[in-house]
Design a protein around this motif. Structure first.
Motif, short mmCIF file in Angstrom:
data_model
loop_
_atom_site.label_atom_id
_atom_site.label_comp_id
_atom_site.label_asym_id
_atom_site.label_seq_id
_atom_site.Cartn_x
_atom_site.Cartn_y
_atom_site.Cartn_z
N ILE A 190 -7.22 7.13 1.93
CA ILE A 190 -6.85 6.01 1.52
C ILE A 190 -5.10 5.39 0.38
O ILE A 190 -5.70 5.96 -0.99
CB ILE A 190 -6.95 4.25 1.11
CG1 ILE A 190 -6.31 2.94 1.73
CG2 ILE A 190 -8.06 4.31 0.06
CD1 ILE A 190 -7.70 1.87 1.95
N VAL A 191 -4.43 5.37 0.95
CA VAL A 191 -2.82 4.89 -0.13
C VAL A 191 -2.94 3.72 -0.57
O VAL A 191 -3.03 3.00 0.18
CB VAL A 191 -1.99 5.42 0.49
CG1 VAL A 191 -0.78 5.38 -0.42
CG2 VAL A 191 -2.02 7.26 1.18
N ALA A 192 -3.54 3.04 -1.92
CA ALA A 192 -3.65 2.02 -2.12
C ALA A 192 -2.25 1.72 -3.46
O ALA A 192 -1.76 2.86 -4.21
CB ALA A 192 -4.62 1.93 -2.81
N ASN A 193 -1.42 0.47 -3.24
CA ASN A 193 -0.75 0.33 -4.53
C ASN A 193 -0.40 -1.47 -4.50
O ASN A 193 -0.90 -2.02 -3.75
CB ASN A 193 0.79 0.96 -3.64
CG ASN A 193 1.49 -0.10 -2.84
OD1 ASN A 193 0.77 -0.31 -1.77
ND2 ASN A 193 2.60 -1.26 -3.17
N ASN A 194 0.28 -1.53 -5.49
CA ASN A 194 0.14 -2.32 -6.61
C ASN A 194 1.41 -3.36 -6.27
O ASN A 194 2.19 -2.98 -6.55
CB ASN A 194 -0.15 -2.90 -7.70
CG ASN A 194 -0.77 -4.22 -8.64
OD1 ASN A 194 0.00 -5.42 -8.02
ND2 ASN A 194 -1.54 -4.59 -9.40
#
Length: 408
Positions: free
Chosen positions: A345-349
């Motif tokens: 999974i690729v996560a960003n804020n």
């Protein structure tokens, strides 16, 4: 290097004088060297210099056929064991990446089946320009090797990356470097979802989110550059379709699932970047809802969980999700990997300024099912797409098969 047949392409940059030193080193090591010069290269150094250093003909004109029984650019392309272009200008890289063959060097590059190595040399701003970066990524995806330029004082007066690698370093690379690998997704089917969804309230109103689709479109282009057959299922966006990519336009979350579901069993990799609405109106009004005194309440119901559904149906597919968060990035990402049966999974804020929705840049953390993670600093979404594809590469090479089995 003894008896190896090497084409040395020289283009029009001040670093052309270094190519003379490289030609000399190759010849002294016993290699057979044929030099091809562009018109620009001849503004900096003469063909006679290379002829003296290599004891061989220097090619400068596609239409100069000295041997009537041979087509020069085909003959020399077939002859080569290796091709190296040093220096390689932005112009040459752009032509090669886009299949343009308008001189002796570019026609030979398109005709050869030998491993090709490129040693860029240009101003730092040119080297970092998105068009040049994209062209380099295209060529890397096709198996072209790049010999990284150095950093320092450039001939133009700027200080930065763009100085051609030293002849000694290029020689060592040619002597010891492995042939470039072929695009690892060649023959694979990749499905990418992108953009927002719209949940219709009435003929003039809908609920949506801030997603622009830029990340998904960049991922689709990167996968296509790696040789994949790419289908892009996208919500409403004004972005142009990436070259070579099949596009399916949808509107709502249900539309997106309906488009993805029939394709899912036949694909090898799914990268779901789309920002799908979590709720949809319980009722869609056939006519515009008129304003009236007092408040308006719209009853909302959950939309389909597309990623969860794909995780439940997963068989041979590699499944990669995206998570746009505003807090507890790692906690939510790890939870989604397990709940939705993801491989990555690729996560960003999205609360961070200058990244995320609608911006050209992003800053991401990639979480894997084995609890390892890797952070990428702020950079263009195009560059991050290529980084993501590199993180996915092990699933299709070597140990990736074992990793995939563990993730089912």
């Amino acid at each position: 290097m003894k008896d190896r047949n090497i084409i040395l392409g020289v283009t029009g940059g001040i670093a052309a004088f270094k190519a003379a030193a490289l030609a000399s080193k190759l010849h002294q090591a016993g290699a057979n060297v044929k030099v091809i010069m562009t018109e620009g290269a001849r503004e900096f150094i003469t063909p006679l210099t290379f002829q003296a250093l290599t004891r061989d003909r220097v090619y400068i004109d596609t239409f100069s056929e000295e041997e009537v029984d041979k087509v020069a650019h085909i003959d020399v392309a077939d002859w080569a064991d290796n091709v190296v272009v040093a220096p390689a200008t932005a112009d040459l890289i752009g032509k090669y990446a886009n299949g343009i063959a308008d001189d002796m060097l570019t026609t030979t590059l398109l005709a050869t089946r030998a491993p090709v190595y490129i040693a860029p040399a240009m101003n730092v701003n040119m080297f970092e320009h998105p068009a040049v970066v994209e062209n380099i990524h295209k060529l890397e995806a096709r198996g072209v090797g790049f010999i990284e330029p150095g950093s320092g004082y450039l001939a133009c007066g700027w200080i930065g990356k763009g100085r051609m690698a030293e002849p000694e370093d290029i020689f060592a690379f040619l002597e010891n470097g492995k042939p470039p690998s072929l695009p690892y997704l060649k023959g694979k089917k990749v499905l990418v979802s992108a953009g927002p969804t719209r949940e219709i309230i009435d003929p003039v109103r809908f609920l949506s989110n801030r997603s622009s689709g830029k990340t998904g479109f960049a991922v689709a282009q990167a996968a296509q550059a790696q040789g994949a057959e790419v289908t892009l299922v996208t919500g409403p966006t004004e972005l142009p379709t990436p070259p070579g990519v099949r596009r399916i336009d949808v509107t709502s979350a249900q539309d997106m699932l309906d488009a993805i579901a029939p394709l899912y069993d036949d694909v090898d990799l799914v990268i779901k970047t789309a920002a799908v609405a979590d709720y949809t109106p319980d009722e869609t009004f056939p006519h515009k809802v008129k304003k009236s005194d007092g408040d308006l309440s719209i009853h909302m119901v959950r939309t389909v969980d597309i990623l969860g559904e794909l995780g439940r149906r997963k068989d041979k597919q590699i499944l990669v999700g995206f998570a746009a968060e505003t807090e507890n990035l790692a906690q939510y990402a790890e939870k989604k990997i397990q709940e939705k049966n993801l491989d990555m999974i690729v996560a960003n804020n999205v609360n961070e300024k200058g990244i995320g929705f609608a911006s050209d840049d992003n800053q991401i953390t990639i979480f894997r099912r084995d609890h390892e993670s890797i952070e990428y600093e702020k950079q263009s979404k195009e560059d991050l797409a290529h980084h993501l594809l590199e993180e996915i590469r092990p699933f299709f090479e070597g140990d990736g098969e074992r990793v995939r089995e563990n993730h089912r």
